[in-house]
Design an enzyme around this catalytic site. Structure first.
Site, PDB file in Angstrom:
ATOM      1  N   ASN A  22       0.837  -1.181   0.000  1.00 25.16           N
ATOM      2  CA  ASN A  22       0.000   0.000   0.000  1.00 25.16           C
ATOM      3  C   ASN A  22       0.880   1.241   0.000  1.00 25.16           C
ATOM      4  O   ASN A  22       1.768   1.380   0.837  1.00 25.16           O
ATOM      5  CB  ASN A  22      -0.906  -0.030   1.237  1.00 25.16           C
ATOM      6  CG  ASN A  22      -2.017   0.957   1.152  1.00 25.16           C
ATOM      7  OD1 ASN A  22      -1.789   2.134   0.943  1.00 25.16           O
ATOM      8  ND2 ASN A  22      -3.238   0.475   1.323  1.00 25.16           N
ATOM      9  N   GLU A  82      -2.681  -4.253  -3.776  1.00 26.81           N
ATOM     10  CA  GLU A  82      -2.999  -5.095  -4.921  1.00 26.81           C
ATOM     11  C   GLU A  82      -2.713  -4.370  -6.233  1.00 26.81           C
ATOM     12  O   GLU A  82      -2.179  -4.959  -7.180  1.00 26.81           O
ATOM     13  CB  GLU A  82      -4.476  -5.514  -4.890  1.00 26.81           C
ATOM     14  CG  GLU A  82      -4.847  -6.324  -3.671  1.00 26.81           C
ATOM     15  CD  GLU A  82      -5.209  -5.460  -2.457  1.00 26.81           C
ATOM     16  OE1 GLU A  82      -5.022  -4.219  -2.501  1.00 26.81           O
ATOM     17  OE2 GLU A  82      -5.673  -6.023  -1.459  1.00 26.81           O
ATOM     18  N   HIS A  98      -3.383   0.996  -3.687  1.00 27.20           N
ATOM     19  CA  HIS A  98      -3.529  -0.100  -2.731  1.00 27.20           C
ATOM     20  C   HIS A  98      -2.462  -1.147  -3.039  1.00 27.20           C
ATOM     21  O   HIS A  98      -1.901  -1.169  -4.143  1.00 27.20           O
ATOM     22  CB  HIS A  98      -4.922  -0.724  -2.845  1.00 27.20           C
ATOM     23  CG  HIS A  98      -6.015   0.177  -2.373  1.00 27.20           C
ATOM     24  ND1 HIS A  98      -6.427   0.205  -1.066  1.00 27.20           N
ATOM     25  CD2 HIS A  98      -6.768   1.091  -3.026  1.00 27.20           C
ATOM     26  CE1 HIS A  98      -7.395   1.093  -0.930  1.00 27.20           C
ATOM     27  NE2 HIS A  98      -7.617   1.649  -2.114  1.00 27.20           N
TER      28      HIS A  98
END
Length: 57
Positions: free
Chosen positions: A35, A48, A46
């Site tokens: 993050n 991901e 983020h």
């Protein structure tokens, strides 16, 4: 899982939110990220999304 935890620690060390992510394909890590919302002032960085961006390189 350990690689994701390592990314979590990197994010925390940078002063960010401690969330890490890895993308695995065929048993091999193809992307890592953590993050970076706080560090880069971004609402979309983020863990991901960071991992997806790194996987695309």
């Amino acid at each position: 899982m350990q690689a994701a935890l390592d990314e979590t620690r990197l994010g925390l060390a940078e002063g960010g939110i401690p969330i890490g992510s890895v993308i695995v394909h065929g048993g091999r890590i193809i992307g890592r990220g953590h993050n970076r919302r706080v560090q880069q002032g971004s609402v979309i960085r983020h863990g991901e999304m960071d991992a997806f961006e790194n996987a695309g390189r």
